[in-house]
Enzyme design. Structure first.
Site, PDB file in Angstrom:
ATOM      1  N   GLU A  31      -8.893   2.518 -16.201  1.00  0.00           N
ATOM      2  CA  GLU A  31      -7.953   2.299 -15.665  1.00  0.00           C
ATOM      3  C   GLU A  31      -7.812   0.836 -15.690  1.00  0.00           C
ATOM      4  O   GLU A  31      -8.050   0.440 -16.590  1.00  0.00           O
ATOM      5  CB  GLU A  31      -8.796   1.913 -14.425  1.00  0.00           C
ATOM      6  CG  GLU A  31      -7.725   0.833 -12.812  1.00  0.00           C
ATOM      7  CD  GLU A  31      -8.483   1.095 -11.983  1.00  0.00           C
ATOM      8  OE1 GLU A  31      -7.547   2.151 -10.820  1.00  0.00           O
ATOM      9  OE2 GLU A  31      -9.718   0.702 -11.559  1.00  0.00           O
ATOM     10  N   HIS A 117     -16.232   2.579  -8.661  1.00  0.00           N
ATOM     11  CA  HIS A 117     -15.172   3.229  -8.917  1.00  0.00           C
ATOM     12  C   HIS A 117     -14.749   2.606  -6.510  1.00  0.00           C
ATOM     13  O   HIS A 117     -14.749   4.014  -6.577  1.00  0.00           O
ATOM     14  CB  HIS A 117     -13.556   4.136  -9.844  1.00  0.00           C
ATOM     15  CG  HIS A 117     -12.113   3.653  -9.470  1.00  0.00           C
ATOM     16  ND1 HIS A 117     -11.550   3.122  -9.391  1.00  0.00           N
ATOM     17  CD2 HIS A 117     -12.256   5.029  -9.177  1.00  0.00           C
ATOM     18  CE1 HIS A 117     -10.414   2.690  -9.189  1.00  0.00           C
ATOM     19  NE2 HIS A 117     -10.678   4.288  -9.144  1.00  0.00           N
ATOM     20  N   HIS A 172      -8.988  -7.086  -8.255  1.00  0.00           N
ATOM     21  CA  HIS A 172      -9.586  -6.300  -8.855  1.00  0.00           C
ATOM     22  C   HIS A 172      -9.041  -7.117 -10.305  1.00  0.00           C
ATOM     23  O   HIS A 172      -7.726  -7.440 -10.586  1.00  0.00           O
ATOM     24  CB  HIS A 172      -8.778  -5.082  -9.428  1.00  0.00           C
ATOM     25  CG  HIS A 172      -8.717  -4.215 -10.053  1.00  0.00           C
ATOM     26  ND1 HIS A 172      -9.072  -3.377 -10.105  1.00  0.00           N
ATOM     27  CD2 HIS A 172      -7.306  -4.125 -10.839  1.00  0.00           C
ATOM     28  CE1 HIS A 172      -9.179  -2.056 -11.785  1.00  0.00           C
ATOM     29  NE2 HIS A 172      -8.108  -3.184 -12.054  1.00  0.00           N
ATOM     30  N   GLU A 177     -15.396  -9.410 -12.101  1.00  0.00           N
ATOM     31  CA  GLU A 177     -15.466  -8.092 -12.644  1.00  0.00           C
ATOM     32  C   GLU A 177     -14.998  -9.279 -14.503  1.00  0.00           C
ATOM     33  O   GLU A 177     -15.546  -8.659 -15.849  1.00  0.00           O
ATOM     34  CB  GLU A 177     -14.412  -7.199 -12.928  1.00  0.00           C
ATOM     35  CG  GLU A 177     -14.749  -6.130 -12.399  1.00  0.00           C
ATOM     36  CD  GLU A 177     -13.106  -5.040 -11.680  1.00  0.00           C
ATOM     37  OE1 GLU A 177     -13.981  -3.533 -12.152  1.00  0.00           O
ATOM     38  OE2 GLU A 177     -12.246  -5.040 -11.908  1.00  0.00           O
TER      39      GLU A 177
END
Length: 252
Positions: A31, A117, A172, A177
């Site tokens: 992704e 996810h 996101h 992350e």
């Protein structure tokens, strides 16, 4: 001791099975993660964390399922990005079922499922349920963690977000992350391309088909520029410790 199953010979895998080492089974996604993180982020982070967990509990990490269910616009940018390649829900259900069933039938009775996810959750659970139903005669116990972020010590999260936490869906490719990747896989981070961005018109619900203004062009849904390697180290080590405690409690 080897912890990655893919690097082991079949007699070594058999020995791990005979020793009843916990099996860590990862499901990720391919992704988009903005201009600064690779499309493998959702399998790179859990794989590196799983290595740390395996070392703590004597576990073995199964080869990761790299693909996941289709990306949602408000939590992953959606399917419009070229770097996002997804499975149908039906495919993910059967892939999970077939692999977990095979591990159970080969004698792995202690299985820890780690999903990175969020869109995968219900399809993984369905696959696991079907695998359990089809292996009634085998000894087994499966533990599933589908939001490992929530296992990080709260004081570390407070420090990481500096009072500016937008919710996990909008995080996101952002602070969490990016920080984790800077610590775990720094060679994969394009540090000169780290930016802060956000949806021009965020909706706290899904709209189908999704409007164009729900996702920024960069694919970064929040403030990645606030990420750091130090934040990533604290979060990753805290997460690994918490996951190891779950395994020691439930699968030892």
């Amino acid at each position: 001791m080897e912890y990655m199953m893919e690097n082991m010979t079949w007699p070594e895998v058999k020995q791990a099975r005979d020793e009843k080492r916990p099996l860590i089974f990862i499901v990720g996604s391919i992704e988009q993660h903005g201009p600064h993180l690779p499309i493998c982020t959702d399998m790179a982070i859990p794989t590196e964390v799983a290595k740390k967990v395996a070392q703590k509990v004597g576990g073995i990490v199964a080869p990761v399922i790299p693909y996941g269910y289709r990306s949602k616009p408000r939590s992953g940018g959606g399917e419009k990005f070229v770097g996002t390649f997804s499975l149908s829900g039906e495919t993910l259900i059967h892939l999970t079922k077939d692999l977990i069933k095979a591990y159970i039938q080969k004698g792995f009775s202690k299985i820890f499922v780690l999903d990175w996810h969020v869109e995968n959750v219900e399809f993984i659970n369905e696959g696991l349920t079907l695998a359990i139903e089809e292996t009634e005669e085998y000894e087994k116990k499966i533990i599933v963690v589908d939001n490992p972020n929530g296992l990080v010590d709260q004081s570390i999260l407070d420090e990481m977000f500096e009072g500016d936490f937008p919710g996990w869906d909008r995080e996101h490719a952002a602070i969490f992350e990016t920080s984790m990747m800077l610590y775990l896989c720094p060679e994969l981070v394009r540090e000169d391309k780290i930016i802060s961005d956000e949806s021009p018109n965020y909706y706290p619900y899904d709209i189908l088909p999704p409007p164009d203004d729900i996702v920024p062009e960069s694919g970064v849904l929040w403030h990645a520029a606030k990420a750091s390697k130090i934040k990533g180290e604290k979060a990753a080590e805290s997460m690994a410790e918490a996951l190891a405690k779950v395994i020691e409690k439930e699968l030892k």
